[in-house]
Design a protein around this motif. Structure first.
Motif, PDB file in Angstrom:
ATOM      1  N   LEU A  28       0.865  -1.173   0.000  1.00 20.94           N
ATOM      2  CA  LEU A  28       0.000   0.000   0.000  1.00 20.94           C
ATOM      3  C   LEU A  28       0.906   1.228   0.000  1.00 20.94           C
ATOM      4  O   LEU A  28       1.661   1.445   0.942  1.00 20.94           O
ATOM      5  CB  LEU A  28      -0.874  -0.030   1.253  1.00 20.94           C
ATOM      6  N   LYS A  29       0.871   1.997  -1.099  1.00 21.94           N
ATOM      7  CA  LYS A  29       1.677   3.217  -1.191  1.00 21.94           C
ATOM      8  C   LYS A  29       0.726   4.400  -1.101  1.00 21.94           C
ATOM      9  O   LYS A  29      -0.269   4.456  -1.827  1.00 21.94           O
ATOM     10  CB  LYS A  29       2.470   3.264  -2.488  1.00 21.94           C
ATOM     11  N   ILE A  30       1.051   5.323  -0.201  1.00 24.52           N
ATOM     12  CA  ILE A  30       0.166   6.457   0.045  1.00 24.52           C
ATOM     13  C   ILE A  30       0.959   7.758  -0.005  1.00 24.52           C
ATOM     14  O   ILE A  30       2.057   7.840   0.533  1.00 24.52           O
ATOM     15  CB  ILE A  30      -0.537   6.320   1.414  1.00 24.52           C
ATOM     16  N   ARG A  31       0.365   8.754  -0.651  1.00 21.56           N
ATOM     17  CA  ARG A  31       0.858  10.129  -0.578  1.00 21.56           C
ATOM     18  C   ARG A  31      -0.191  10.907   0.203  1.00 21.56           C
ATOM     19  O   ARG A  31      -1.376  10.881  -0.125  1.00 21.56           O
ATOM     20  CB  ARG A  31       1.019  10.757  -1.961  1.00 21.56           C
ATOM     21  N   ASN A  32       0.241  11.554   1.271  1.00 27.52           N
ATOM     22  CA  ASN A  32      -0.663  12.333   2.110  1.00 27.52           C
ATOM     23  C   ASN A  32      -0.002  13.677   2.373  1.00 27.52           C
ATOM     24  O   ASN A  32       0.882  13.789   3.222  1.00 27.52           O
ATOM     25  CB  ASN A  32      -0.942  11.596   3.420  1.00 27.52           C
ATOM     26  N   SER A  33      -0.419  14.700   1.632  1.00 30.06           N
ATOM     27  CA  SER A  33       0.149  16.038   1.809  1.00 30.06           C
ATOM     28  C   SER A  33      -0.876  17.000   2.407  1.00 30.06           C
ATOM     29  O   SER A  33      -0.746  18.219   2.263  1.00 30.06           O
ATOM     30  CB  SER A  33       0.674  16.570   0.474  1.00 30.06           C
ATOM     31  N   LEU A  34      -1.876  16.452   3.101  1.00 33.91           N
ATOM     32  CA  LEU A  34      -2.901  17.290   3.716  1.00 33.91           C
ATOM     33  C   LEU A  34      -2.269  18.374   4.587  1.00 33.91           C
ATOM     34  O   LEU A  34      -1.470  18.073   5.485  1.00 33.91           O
ATOM     35  CB  LEU A  34      -3.849  16.445   4.569  1.00 33.91           C
ATOM     36  N   LEU A  35      -2.603  19.599   4.310  1.00 31.62           N
ATOM     37  CA  LEU A  35      -2.212  20.794   5.073  1.00 31.62           C
ATOM     38  C   LEU A  35      -0.720  21.111   5.069  1.00 31.62           C
ATOM     39  O   LEU A  35      -0.305  22.131   5.606  1.00 31.62           O
ATOM     40  CB  LEU A  35      -2.722  20.700   6.522  1.00 31.62           C
ATOM     41  N   ILE A  36       0.116  20.271   4.489  1.00 34.07           N
ATOM     42  CA  ILE A  36       1.559  20.497   4.522  1.00 34.07           C
ATOM     43  C   ILE A  36       1.950  21.753   3.736  1.00 34.07           C
ATOM     44  O   ILE A  36       2.854  22.476   4.141  1.00 34.07           O
ATOM     45  CB  ILE A  36       2.326  19.247   4.032  1.00 34.07           C
ATOM     46  N   GLY A  37       1.268  22.041   2.641  1.00 33.67           N
ATOM     47  CA  GLY A  37       1.559  23.246   1.876  1.00 33.67           C
ATOM     48  C   GLY A  37       1.210  24.521   2.639  1.00 33.67           C
ATOM     49  O   GLY A  37       1.885  25.539   2.511  1.00 33.67           O
ATOM     50  N   THR A  38       0.180  24.465   3.447  1.00 34.55           N
ATOM     51  CA  THR A  38      -0.252  25.623   4.226  1.00 34.55           C
ATOM     52  C   THR A  38       0.523  25.742   5.533  1.00 34.55           C
ATOM     53  O   THR A  38       0.837  26.837   5.986  1.00 34.55           O
ATOM     54  CB  THR A  38      -1.766  25.527   4.519  1.00 34.55           C
ATOM     55  N   PHE A  39       0.809  24.602   6.144  1.00 33.57           N
ATOM     56  CA  PHE A  39       1.507  24.558   7.429  1.00 33.57           C
ATOM     57  C   PHE A  39       2.723  23.638   7.305  1.00 33.57           C
ATOM     58  O   PHE A  39       2.591  22.420   7.439  1.00 33.57           O
ATOM     59  CB  PHE A  39       0.576  24.061   8.538  1.00 33.57           C
ATOM     60  N   PRO A  40       3.915  24.177   7.030  1.00 30.55           N
ATOM     61  CA  PRO A  40       5.101  23.353   6.796  1.00 30.55           C
ATOM     62  C   PRO A  40       5.481  22.421   7.952  1.00 30.55           C
ATOM     63  O   PRO A  40       6.153  21.433   7.737  1.00 30.55           O
ATOM     64  CB  PRO A  40       6.209  24.378   6.549  1.00 30.55           C
ATOM     65  N   LYS A  41       5.017  22.711   9.180  1.00 27.86           N
ATOM     66  CA  LYS A  41       5.319  21.846  10.320  1.00 27.86           C
ATOM     67  C   LYS A  41       4.247  20.776  10.530  1.00 27.86           C
ATOM     68  O   LYS A  41       4.282  20.035  11.513  1.00 27.86           O
ATOM     69  CB  LYS A  41       5.486  22.672  11.590  1.00 27.86           C
ATOM     70  N   GLN A  42       3.317  20.672   9.601  1.00 32.15           N
ATOM     71  CA  GLN A  42       2.224  19.700   9.684  1.00 32.15           C
ATOM     72  C   GLN A  42       2.762  18.272   9.732  1.00 32.15           C
ATOM     73  O   GLN A  42       3.680  17.914   9.006  1.00 32.15           O
ATOM     74  CB  GLN A  42       1.308  19.855   8.455  1.00 32.15           C
ATOM     75  N   VAL A  43       2.162  17.450  10.594  1.00 35.49           N
ATOM     76  CA  VAL A  43       2.454  16.017  10.663  1.00 35.49           C
ATOM     77  C   VAL A  43       1.134  15.284  10.488  1.00 35.49           C
ATOM     78  O   VAL A  43       0.161  15.547  11.203  1.00 35.49           O
ATOM     79  CB  VAL A  43       3.102  15.629  12.010  1.00 35.49           C
ATOM     80  N   ASN A  44       1.077  14.382   9.522  1.00 38.80           N
ATOM     81  CA  ASN A  44      -0.112  13.574   9.280  1.00 38.80           C
ATOM     82  C   ASN A  44       0.189  12.139   9.695  1.00 38.80           C
ATOM     83  O   ASN A  44       1.133  11.530   9.197  1.00 38.80           O
ATOM     84  CB  ASN A  44      -0.509  13.628   7.798  1.00 38.80           C
ATOM     85  N   ILE A  45      -0.609  11.633  10.599  1.00 35.07           N
ATOM     86  CA  ILE A  45      -0.431  10.277  11.116  1.00 35.07           C
ATOM     87  C   ILE A  45      -1.537   9.398  10.547  1.00 35.07           C
ATOM     88  O   ILE A  45      -2.701   9.787  10.536  1.00 35.07           O
ATOM     89  CB  ILE A  45      -0.478  10.266  12.653  1.00 35.07           C
ATOM     90  N   MET A  46      -1.164   8.223  10.069  1.00 31.31           N
ATOM     91  CA  MET A  46      -2.133   7.302   9.485  1.00 31.31           C
ATOM     92  C   MET A  46      -1.952   5.918  10.107  1.00 31.31           C
ATOM     93  O   MET A  46      -0.869   5.359  10.049  1.00 31.31           O
ATOM     94  CB  MET A  46      -1.949   7.251   7.965  1.00 31.31           C
ATOM     95  N   ASN A  47      -3.029   5.408  10.690  1.00 31.35           N
ATOM     96  CA  ASN A  47      -3.054   4.048  11.230  1.00 31.35           C
ATOM     97  C   ASN A  47      -3.857   3.175  10.275  1.00 31.35           C
ATOM     98  O   ASN A  47      -5.034   3.456  10.021  1.00 31.35           O
ATOM     99  CB  ASN A  47      -3.701   4.014  12.622  1.00 31.35           C
ATOM    100  N   ILE A  48      -3.225   2.128   9.754  1.00 30.27           N
ATOM    101  CA  ILE A  48      -3.842   1.255   8.764  1.00 30.27           C
ATOM    102  C   ILE A  48      -4.019  -0.130   9.376  1.00 30.27           C
ATOM    103  O   ILE A  48      -3.052  -0.739   9.830  1.00 30.27           O
ATOM    104  CB  ILE A  48      -2.963   1.146   7.500  1.00 30.27           C
ATOM    105  N   THR A  49      -5.266  -0.605   9.378  1.00 27.89           N
ATOM    106  CA  THR A  49      -5.547  -1.943   9.875  1.00 27.89           C
ATOM    107  C   THR A  49      -6.006  -2.805   8.701  1.00 27.89           C
ATOM    108  O   THR A  49      -6.980  -2.483   8.020  1.00 27.89           O
ATOM    109  CB  THR A  49      -6.644  -1.915  10.962  1.00 27.89           C
ATOM    110  N   TYR A  50      -5.267  -3.886   8.474  1.00 25.31           N
ATOM    111  CA  TYR A  50      -5.587  -4.815   7.390  1.00 25.31           C
ATOM    112  C   TYR A  50      -5.489  -6.239   7.920  1.00 25.31           C
ATOM    113  O   TYR A  50      -4.396  -6.679   8.309  1.00 25.31           O
ATOM    114  CB  TYR A  50      -4.626  -4.612   6.206  1.00 25.31           C
ATOM    115  N   LYS A  51      -6.632  -6.902   7.965  1.00 25.61           N
ATOM    116  CA  LYS A  51      -6.714  -8.302   8.412  1.00 25.61           C
ATOM    117  C   LYS A  51      -5.953  -8.541   9.721  1.00 25.61           C
ATOM    118  O   LYS A  51      -5.134  -9.447   9.833  1.00 25.61           O
ATOM    119  CB  LYS A  51      -6.235  -9.236   7.307  1.00 25.61           C
ATOM    120  N   GLY A  52      -6.206  -7.671  10.691  1.00 24.76           N
ATOM    121  CA  GLY A  52      -5.614  -7.831  12.014  1.00 24.76           C
ATOM    122  C   GLY A  52      -4.225  -7.246  12.184  1.00 24.76           C
ATOM    123  O   GLY A  52      -3.698  -7.228  13.291  1.00 24.76           O
TER     124      GLY A  52
END
Length: 157
Positions: free
Chosen positions: A115-139
């Motif tokens: 699973l390859k993900i690009r997540n740039s939510l809010l990073i352009g507006t707030f350069p110190k932005q950190v996006n955390i993603m928890n992925i659960t797949y089959k346990g």
């Protein structure tokens, strides 16, 4: 002597408190769940209302806010499953005080090996932005952090 120590201590305390007064924390949290029965990958993202409204340049109380959030998420998040790019389906959003919940999904998902993900939510507006993603797949739970300069990441199952 005691008076000068008290004044010095008070000054240090005041300086310390003032240094925290201007600190703003920029983060988002996304929960990704694979629903085996429907073969769907469901995303739930929690964003700060003020931050997302600054990014999309529209007041969250207006009728066009959800449409702008949808457009913004579609431009800020890309997902590839097993090397194949997948389209996100925006299923809604909800403003709840200081939080905006955004819901989107990918249907007809086969078994996932990568699973390859690009997540740039809010990073352009707030350069110190950190996006955390928890992925659960089959346990299995995988956690990815995204930030400026590291907007893409890949996990394997």
């Amino acid at each position: 002597m005691k008076k000068s120590i008290f004044i010095w201590s008070f000054g240090v305390l005041l300086l310390g408190l003032c240094s925290f007064a201007t600190v703003d924390f920029f983060s988002s949290m996304t929960k990704v769940d694979y629903i085996d029965g429907t073969k769907t990958l469901k995303f739930t993202t929690k964003l700060n209302t003020s931050h997302i409204s600054q990014a999309v340049k529209i007041d969250p109380a207006t009728a066009g806010f959800e449409a702008e959030v949808k457009k913004y998420v579609n431009n800020s998040v890309d997902v590839s499953i097993n090397g194949s790019p997948k389209a996100l389906t925006f299923t809604g959003s909800q403003v709840n005080g200081e939080t905006v919940w955004v819901y989107y999904e990918i249907g007809n998902v086969p078994d996932i090996s990568s699973l390859k993900i690009r997540n740039s939510l809010l990073i352009g507006t707030f350069p110190k932005q950190v996006n955390i993603m928890n992925i659960t797949y089959k346990g299995n739970l995988k956690t990815i952090n995204f930030q400026k300069g590291k907007e893409s990441s890949e996990v394997n199952f």
